[in-house]
Design a protein around this motif. Structure first.
Motif, mmCIF file in Angstrom:
data_model
loop_
_atom_site.group_PDB
_atom_site.id
_atom_site.type_symbol
_atom_site.label_atom_id
_atom_site.label_comp_id
_atom_site.label_asym_id
_atom_site.label_seq_id
_atom_site.Cartn_x
_atom_site.Cartn_y
_atom_site.Cartn_z
ATOM 1 N N ILE A 293 0.843 -1.184 0.000
ATOM 2 C CA ILE A 293 0.000 0.000 0.000
ATOM 3 C C ILE A 293 0.880 1.237 0.000
ATOM 4 N N VAL A 294 0.516 2.215 -0.798
ATOM 5 C CA VAL A 294 1.224 3.490 -0.817
ATOM 6 C C VAL A 294 0.300 4.556 -0.244
ATOM 7 N N VAL A 295 0.829 5.351 0.652
ATOM 8 C CA VAL A 295 0.060 6.414 1.307
ATOM 9 C C VAL A 295 0.455 7.744 0.678
ATOM 10 N N ILE A 296 -0.543 8.465 0.169
ATOM 11 C CA ILE A 296 -0.276 9.713 -0.548
ATOM 12 C C ILE A 296 -1.058 10.856 0.106
ATOM 13 N N PRO A 297 -0.357 11.821 0.705
ATOM 14 C CA PRO A 297 -1.037 13.002 1.241
ATOM 15 C C PRO A 297 -1.496 13.907 0.098
ATOM 16 N N ILE A 298 -2.713 14.384 0.189
ATOM 17 C CA ILE A 298 -3.217 15.381 -0.771
ATOM 18 C C ILE A 298 -3.081 16.730 -0.077
#
Length: 478
Positions: A293-298
Motif C-alpha cells: 500500500i502506498v500512502v499519498i497526502p493530498i
C-alpha cells in the motif's frame, strides 16, 4: 500535459511483446542493457519481487525438503557420464577451458542443470534404506548457450533463479508419488501468485533427457502462447545406474535407487507480470508486491496536519506487517498515482484536508480502480480485507480467462484456427508418428496429456483415424 505524455509511453498490452519489454524497463524489473546477449540485470525493485516469490516456494518445500548448494563447475568426466542426458544439452553447454592463462587438464562445464554435479555426491551420501527418502533443493544460476531469440525472464543464457529439487527413493512407485507431490506443490505455488496452470504429461520426444517421464505445468500468456513454468521428472534408476547410487535394503541387498528432479525458474515471474499486468503497468498479487500500500497526502498550503495523519496511518500499517510506502515527494498527486500504478502497488491510500476533517481516508484498488472511503480507525482491518479480496479477484479473473481459451477440437483445421486464441484439446492415438504430424500440420507443439483426464470415448485420432484413448493440449509455445 507532461503526465499524459508520460503515461502514453507504455504500449498497449495487445502488442504484447512490445508491452512486455517496455514494462520490464519502466517498472524497473530487469535492465536489458547488459553487454552480453541473453544476460540481464535485476533492478532492486524487480529483485524484491523475486525475493517474495521465492520465499513462497521455499516455504512450501521446507516442510520436508532441505535447502543446499552445489558447485557451479562440473568436471567433464562427470558431466559426460549420462549419454542420453548429455545429448539433450550438448549444444547448450558453456565450457571453462582455462584457469587464468593456464590450460586446464579437465574442462569444466557451467551447469546447464545440476544432475551431474549432485549425483556423484549422492553416491557417497546414500548408503542404507534408512537414508531414504532424501529430498534436497537449491536456488542457483544455470547457464545455457541459448541460440533462439532470447527474452528477459523467459529465454535466457543465464537463468539467475533456478530452483531445482533432487530426491532419492527406494522404489519406482515412491518416486512417482514424489513427482505428483511436486506438481501439487507447484500448483499451490502458482495459486499464491494468482496464476492458474495446466499440468500435463509430456510426450516421450519432449521429456527431460534421461527421464522415464516428465510432467510439466504451463501458463497461458496474453498472446495465446503457453509458457512452461515448471517441470517434474521421474528419473527411474537411470542416473542411479550411471552414478552408482545404491542403498542397502533391510535384507542386506544392494539396490539401485530411484530418483526425481523438478524445477522452476524466473519464468514464474514472467507469468505473473504478463497475466496480471495492464496498460497502466504491473498489477501485483499482494503477497509478492514489494509495497502493498502506498500512502499519498493530498496537500495544499497548510499541509502539516495531513502529513502527520498520513505518517500515523503508515506507522499503524507497518506495525501490523503491511508493507507500506509513504510518498512525501514533491511530485503532484497525478504523477504519484501514475508511478505507483506502474509499479503494481495493490492499494493506494489518500488523505486530504476534507478527508481528515471527516476522519476518513480514501482507498483505491489497483486491480479494479474501485475507490471507497474508510474511517481512519478502521484502516488496518480494511486493508487486510482488501488485500485478500485483490488476490482472489486476480486469481478468479485469470482462471476465467484461461478456461475461456481452452478449445475442445476434433480436427486439425479446427485446432489450427484456435491457435491465436489459446490452447486446443485434441484427440490423439498416442503414436509418436501421429503426434509429430499433428505438430507439423497445426504448426504448434503438443504440450502433453492432461494429468486429470479420463479416457476419451468415441473420438478418433485426426491423423490416422484410429480410436484416440487420450486428448492432448496443443499450443504455440515460448
Amino acid at each position: 500535459m507532461k503526465e499524459k505524455e508520460k503515461e502514453a509511453t507504455l504500449p498497449d498490452k495487445k502488442d504484447f511483446s512490445e508491452w512486455y519489454n517496455e514494462l520490464l524497463q519502466v517498472a524497473e524489473i530487469m535492465d536489458v542493457r547488459y553487454p552480453v546477449k541473453g544476460l540481464y540485470v535485476w533492478y532492486p525493485f524487480g529483485f524484491a519481487i523475486r525475493k517474495n516469490v521465492y520465499n513462497i516456494i521455499r516455504e512450501l518445500l521446507d516442510t520436508d525438503h532441505m535447502e543446499t548448494m552445489f558447485p557451479l563447475l562440473i568436471p567433464e568426466q562427470e558431466f559426460m557420464k549420462e549419454a542420453e542426458h548429455i545429448k539433450g544439452f550438448e549444444d547448450e553447454v558453456y565450457w571453462v577451458t582455462h584457469g587464468g592463462t593456464s590450460l586446464l587438464d579437465v574442462k569444466l562445464a557451467l551447469r546447464p542443470t545440476s544432475e551431474t554435479a549432485i549425483y556423484p555426491m549422492y553416491k557417497l551420501w546414500v548408503r542404507s534404506h534408512a537414508d531414504l527418502p532424501l529430498k534436497l533443493y537449491q536456488v542457483v544460476n544455470t547457464f545455457r548457450y541459448e541460440t533462439k531469440h532470447t527474452r528477459p525472464l523467459i529465454r535466457l543464457r543465464e537463468i539467475t533463479s533456478f530452483k531445482e529439487a533432487h530426491t532419492v527413493h527406494a522404489t519406482w512407485e515412491e518416486a512417482a508419488k514424489q513427482v505428483n507431490e511436486a506438481i501439487s506443490i507447484y500448483t499451490e505455488f502458482y495459486r499464491r501468485l494468482a496464476v492458474p496452470v495446466l499440468a500435463s504429461k509430456r510426450p516421450d520426444w519432449d521429456k527431460f533427457p534421461g527421464a522415464d517421464y516428465t510432467i510439466a505445468v504451463d501458463a497461458l500468456m496474453p498472446d495465446g502462447k503457453t509458457l512452461q513454468v515448471g517441470t517434474a521428472h521421474h528419473l527411474g534408476d537411470n542416473f542411479a545406474r550411471t552414478f552408482d547410487i545404491k542403498y542397502e535394503n533391510p535384507a542386506g541387498e544392494q539396490i539401485y535407487a530411484n530418483q526425481t528432479c523438478y524445477g522452476i525458474s524466473e519464468r514464474s515471474i514472467a507469468a505473473l507480470i504478463s497475466i496480471h499486468g495492464d496498460n497502466k503497468g504491473l498489477v501485483l498479487p499482494p503477497e509478492v508486491a514489494p509495497i502493498q500500500i502506498v500512502v499519498i497526502p493530498i496537500v495544499f498550503k497548510d499541509s502539516s496536519e495531513v502529513i502527520e495523519a498520513c505518517e500515523k496511518v503508515s506507522e499503524l500499517l507497518q506495525k501490523d506487517g503491511i508493507r507500506t510506502k509513504l510518498d512525501l515527494s514533491d511530485d503532484r498527486p497525478g504523477a504519484k498515482y501514475y508511478k505507483w500504478e506502474m509499479k503494481g502497488v495493490p492499494l493506494r491510500l489518500e488523505i486530504g484536508p476534507r478527508d481528515l476533517k471527516n476522519n476518513v481516508a480514501v482507498l483505491v484498488r489497483r486491480d479494479t480502480g474501485e475507490k471507497q472511503q474508510v474511517p481512519i480507525d478502521k484502516i488496518v482491518h480494511k486493508v487486510h480485507e482488501l488485500l485478500k479480496s485483490i488476490h482472489q479477484n486476480l486469481f478468479e479473473k485469470a482462471v476465467t480467462d484461461l478456461q475461456s481459451r481452452i478449445f475442445t477440437c476434433s480436427s486439425l483445421e479446427d485446432a489450427k484456427d484456435k491457435l491465436s486464441a489459446g490452447i486446443s484439446l485434441l484427440p490423439w492415438c498416442g503414436e509418436k508418428k501421429c503426434g509429430l504430424q499433428i505438430e507439423e500440420k497445426i504448426g504448434a507443439g503438443i504440450l502433453g496429456i492432461p494429468t486429470e483426464q479420463k479416457e476419451s470415448q468415441n473420438v478418433q485420432c485426426p491423423v490416422c483415424g484410429r480410436d484416440a484413448s487420450v486428448k492432448v493440449y496443443v499450443a504455440k509455445k515460448y
